[in-house]
Design an enzyme around this catalytic site. Structure first.
Site, mmCIF file in Angstrom:
data_model
loop_
_atom_site.group_PDB
_atom_site.id
_atom_site.type_symbol
_atom_site.label_atom_id
_atom_site.label_comp_id
_atom_site.label_asym_id
_atom_site.label_seq_id
_atom_site.Cartn_x
_atom_site.Cartn_y
_atom_site.Cartn_z
ATOM 1 N N ASP A 103 0.860 -1.119 0.116
ATOM 2 C CA ASP A 103 -0.217 -0.085 0.018
ATOM 3 C C ASP A 103 0.866 1.013 -0.032
ATOM 4 O O ASP A 103 1.888 1.405 0.832
ATOM 5 C CB ASP A 103 -0.857 0.074 1.213
ATOM 6 C CG ASP A 103 -1.860 0.999 1.059
ATOM 7 O OD1 ASP A 103 -3.168 0.539 0.778
ATOM 8 O OD2 ASP A 103 -1.711 2.034 1.073
ATOM 9 N N HIS A 113 -10.351 -5.068 -3.536
ATOM 10 C CA HIS A 113 -9.028 -5.069 -2.907
ATOM 11 C C HIS A 113 -9.372 -5.497 -1.303
ATOM 12 O O HIS A 113 -10.072 -5.219 -0.718
ATOM 13 C CB HIS A 113 -8.077 -3.917 -2.927
ATOM 14 C CG HIS A 113 -8.767 -2.859 -2.563
ATOM 15 N ND1 HIS A 113 -9.721 -2.042 -3.156
ATOM 16 C CD2 HIS A 113 -8.639 -1.950 -1.510
ATOM 17 C CE1 HIS A 113 -10.230 -1.011 -2.660
ATOM 18 N NE2 HIS A 113 -9.448 -0.859 -1.443
ATOM 19 N N HIS A 117 -7.140 -5.627 2.225
ATOM 20 C CA HIS A 117 -6.096 -5.109 2.927
ATOM 21 C C HIS A 117 -5.506 -6.436 3.902
ATOM 22 O O HIS A 117 -6.200 -6.787 4.722
ATOM 23 C CB HIS A 117 -6.349 -3.951 3.797
ATOM 24 C CG HIS A 117 -6.883 -2.787 3.088
ATOM 25 N ND1 HIS A 117 -6.100 -1.548 2.930
ATOM 26 C CD2 HIS A 117 -8.426 -2.524 2.550
ATOM 27 C CE1 HIS A 117 -6.956 -0.707 2.322
ATOM 28 N NE2 HIS A 117 -8.172 -1.134 2.141
HETATM 29 P P1 AMP Z 1 -9.727 1.556 0.223
HETATM 30 O O1 AMP Z 1 -9.787 2.864 0.928
HETATM 31 O O2 AMP Z 1 -10.229 0.585 1.180
HETATM 32 O O3 AMP Z 1 -10.632 1.725 -1.194
HETATM 33 O O4 AMP Z 1 -8.234 1.313 0.070
HETATM 34 C C1 AMP Z 1 -7.414 1.760 -1.122
HETATM 35 C C2 AMP Z 1 -5.842 1.783 -0.829
HETATM 36 O O5 AMP Z 1 -5.412 1.828 -1.956
HETATM 37 C C3 AMP Z 1 -5.591 2.643 0.366
HETATM 38 O O6 AMP Z 1 -4.804 2.257 1.516
HETATM 39 C C4 AMP Z 1 -4.626 3.570 -0.621
HETATM 40 O O7 AMP Z 1 -3.417 4.168 0.114
HETATM 41 C C5 AMP Z 1 -3.889 2.417 -1.409
HETATM 42 N N1 AMP Z 1 -3.625 2.960 -3.049
HETATM 43 C C6 AMP Z 1 -4.045 3.987 -3.603
HETATM 44 N N2 AMP Z 1 -3.401 4.112 -4.841
HETATM 45 C C7 AMP Z 1 -2.515 3.246 -4.652
HETATM 46 C C8 AMP Z 1 -1.426 2.980 -5.517
HETATM 47 N N3 AMP Z 1 -1.223 3.508 -6.522
HETATM 48 N N4 AMP Z 1 -0.238 2.039 -4.897
HETATM 49 C C9 AMP Z 1 -0.576 1.382 -3.832
HETATM 50 N N5 AMP Z 1 -1.434 1.515 -3.190
HETATM 51 C C10 AMP Z 1 -2.327 2.418 -3.467
#
Ligand code: AMP
Length: 111
Positions: A29, A97, A99
């Protein structure tokens, strides 16, 4: 369709990949909320868990087994695996996704 995680899955957007196979990709992340914070995604664009259906059963099972494999690989004894389904639950990227987080104490119920 303009999807960041589809871009990560097809390699057009850079990420710190930690796992990939023909169906599933995992990467670090960008904004970690725990010492270990990985995201596990299907290559297939499914916006959120509530958009998955019966034909995704094998894929969803595979994601859980990838989570288990990564937990072993990263030597995580205790970890949290969570998906945010919808804006109200904290979802900010519209590509399913999970986590995988570890390395600190987690509160329950989750905030
Ligand atoms: P959510 O809020 O559950 O949709 O989680 C989305 C996650 O994606 C967040 O924890 C962000 O930090 C992560 N994120 C967004 N863009 C990227 C990226 N390009 N590479 C890695 N993580 C990302």
């Amino acid at each position: 369709m303009n999807c960041i995680f589809c871009g990560i899955a097809d390699g057009s957007i850079k990420s710190q990949l930690v796992y990939e196979d023909e169906d599933v990709v995992a990467f670090k992340d960008l904004n970690p909320q725990a010492p270990t914070h990985l995201l596990i995604i299907p290559r297939k664009h499914i916006a959120r868990l509530s958009e998955a259906d019966e034909k995704d059963a094998l894929l969803l099972g595979k994601i859980l087994l990838v989570a288990k494999k990564l937990a072993q690989q990263f030597d995580l004894k205790d970890f949290r695996l969570v998906t945010n389904n919808g804006k109200g639950a904290g979802q900010s990227v519209d590509h399913l996704h999970f986590h995988l987080m570890a390395g600190r104490r987690f509160l329950w119920p989750a905030g």
